[in-house]
Structure formats: structure tokens, C-alpha cells
Design a protein around this motif. Structure first.
Motif, PDB file in Angstrom:
ATOM      1  N   ARG A  80     -68.527 -44.897 -36.127  1.00 31.38           N
ATOM      2  CA  ARG A  80     -69.242 -43.789 -36.624  1.00 31.38           C
ATOM      3  C   ARG A  80     -68.366 -43.308 -37.619  1.00 31.38           C
ATOM      4  N   ALA A  86     -68.185 -46.107 -40.142  1.00 36.40           N
ATOM      5  CA  ALA A  86     -69.151 -45.106 -41.203  1.00 36.40           C
ATOM      6  C   ALA A  86     -69.583 -44.019 -42.309  1.00 36.40           C
ATOM      7  N   TRP A 134     -69.019 -45.040 -46.504  1.00 35.22           N
ATOM      8  CA  TRP A 134     -70.168 -43.739 -47.302  1.00 35.22           C
ATOM      9  C   TRP A 134     -69.384 -43.281 -48.337  1.00 35.22           C
ATOM     10  N   HIS A 165     -73.281 -38.978 -41.815  1.00 33.23           N
ATOM     11  CA  HIS A 165     -73.882 -39.377 -41.259  1.00 33.23           C
ATOM     12  C   HIS A 165     -72.920 -38.596 -39.927  1.00 33.23           C
ATOM     13  N   TYR A 166     -72.425 -38.260 -39.892  1.00 28.37           N
ATOM     14  CA  TYR A 166     -72.032 -37.879 -38.342  1.00 28.37           C
ATOM     15  C   TYR A 166     -71.615 -36.028 -38.666  1.00 28.37           C
ATOM     16  N   ALA A 200     -78.853 -46.510 -33.339  1.00 34.10           N
ATOM     17  CA  ALA A 200     -78.322 -46.628 -34.414  1.00 34.10           C
ATOM     18  C   ALA A 200     -76.919 -46.258 -35.251  1.00 34.10           C
ATOM     19  N   ASP A 201     -75.617 -46.594 -34.653  1.00 36.05           N
ATOM     20  CA  ASP A 201     -75.103 -45.937 -34.601  1.00 36.05           C
ATOM     21  C   ASP A 201     -73.982 -47.286 -35.193  1.00 36.05           C
ATOM     22  N   THR A 227     -75.897 -48.218 -38.674  1.00 33.18           N
ATOM     23  CA  THR A 227     -75.536 -47.264 -39.762  1.00 33.18           C
ATOM     24  C   THR A 227     -74.679 -48.167 -40.436  1.00 33.18           C
ATOM     25  N   TRP A 228     -72.905 -47.617 -39.160  1.00 35.91           N
ATOM     26  CA  TRP A 228     -71.768 -48.381 -39.984  1.00 35.91           C
ATOM     27  C   TRP A 228     -72.012 -49.806 -40.562  1.00 35.91           C
ATOM     28  N   GLU A 238     -73.607 -49.255 -44.063  1.00 33.87           N
ATOM     29  CA  GLU A 238     -72.801 -48.619 -44.747  1.00 33.87           C
ATOM     30  C   GLU A 238     -71.914 -49.733 -45.165  1.00 33.87           C
TER      31      GLU A 238
END
Length: 171
Positions: A60, A63, A67, A83-84, A104-105, A108-109, A112
Motif C-alpha cells: 500500500r 502504491a 502515485w 489511495h490510503y 484490491a490493494d 492498485t499497486w 500505479e
């Protein structure tokens, strides 16, 4: 972890851009390898208290880092909206893993990483980011070198976390 190492060693003789990109990709693959084959609960497992480190937290965090450096600094996108992490919860990437959606995490990574590759594709290393960092211009060269350092440092953490989870060790 798999017995077959899917990583590609960076070239021993290449230009600067190819070398930096290859080392960054190597370290991206290393973090993925450290997470491979684990359950969601194993990815959430934290190291010794009071540390909040976990493999999922590292994914996370990276990611967020991908970003921030490629989208916000290099491309100039708005910094708000990570994101977090938020202003109220700056460590949300590490702190909020207990109920996080692992698939999902990870997605996302990976998204990115692909967005970072697209953002940097074809740009000269001297390209200055559209947003300064702490009032200073930042070049793509610096971002790539920093990302190698960021992944390398956190992959050291990932080594220890993976060994804690199931005893696996390796590069």
C-alpha cells in the motif's frame, strides 16, 4: 515463495535510463515475490510491536509512493487524493490493513506501477517534474534513483517480514 525467480537482472552495461529503469523494475518484482503465495492474513501480519509494518502495508505504501512521485511530482497532478493516506491519517497505508481488501490493494499497486511507467516513458532523464518538491525542481533522474532507494529499503523490511510469516528467505 516460488523456486523459480521471475526477476530479470539489470544489465551490466546499458545507458543510464535503461539501468535506472531496470533496477526499479527489479525491485518492484522483488516486493511482489516477497508477497507471493501468502494468504490475506499472512500479508496483514505485523512485525514486532510497536511497529505497524506488514507486507500489505508495504504494498500500500509503495502504491502511494509510485502515485506521488510519478503522477503528482512528474506529471503535476493534484497532491490531494492519495489511495490510503490523508492529512488526518498520514500513515493510513500502514495502519489500516486489518480490514483492507488485499486483492484490491495489490491491484492498485500494480496499476500505479503501470501508470508510473507510462508517465516516464520516452522522457529524457533531465525532464523536470511539473510540480516542485519542497520548493525545488525534481528531475526524472532523481525520481528514478529515489524510487530504487525506496524499494530497496522497503524490500529489506519485506525480507524480514516474509521470514517472520513462513521462514522463507532469499534475495
Amino acid at each position: 515463495m516460488t523456486d523459480i525467480d521471475p526477476r530479470v537482472d539489470p544489465p551490466m552495461a546499458a545507458d543510464e535510463a535503461a539501468t535506472l529503469t531496470a533496477f526499479l523494475d527489479y525491485h518492484r518484482h522483488t516486493l511482489a515475490l516477497k508477497c507471493e503465495g501468502l494468504t490475506d492474513d499472512q500479508l496483514r501480519l505485523r512485525s514486532v510491536p510497536p511497529s505497524n509494518l506488514s507486507l500489505l502495508g508495504l504494498v500500500r505504501h509503495m502504491a502511494e509512493v509510485e502515485w506521488y512521485w510519478f503522477q503528482c511530482i512528474l506529471r503535476g497532478e493534484e497532491v490531494e487524493g492519495g489511495h490510503y493516506c490523508t492529512e488526518a491519517d498520514p500513515d493510513g497505508d500502514f495502519d489500516n490493513v486489518d480490514t483492507a481488501d488485499v486483492a484490491a490493494d495489490v491491484a492498485t499497486w500494480r496499476a500505479e506501477i503501470e501508470a508510473s511507467r507510462r508517465a516516464a516513458a520516452g522522457l529524457p532523464l533531465d525532464t523536470v517534474g511539473k510540480r516542485p518538491r519542497r520548493g525545488e525542481e525534481v528531475t526524472l533522474r532523481w525520481i528514478l534513483a529515489h524510487m530504487v532507494e525506496e524499494y530497496a529499503r522497503h524490500n529489506g523490511h519485506a525480507d524480514l517480514l516474509r521470514e517472520l510469516v513462513d521462514g522463507s528467505t532469499g534475495e
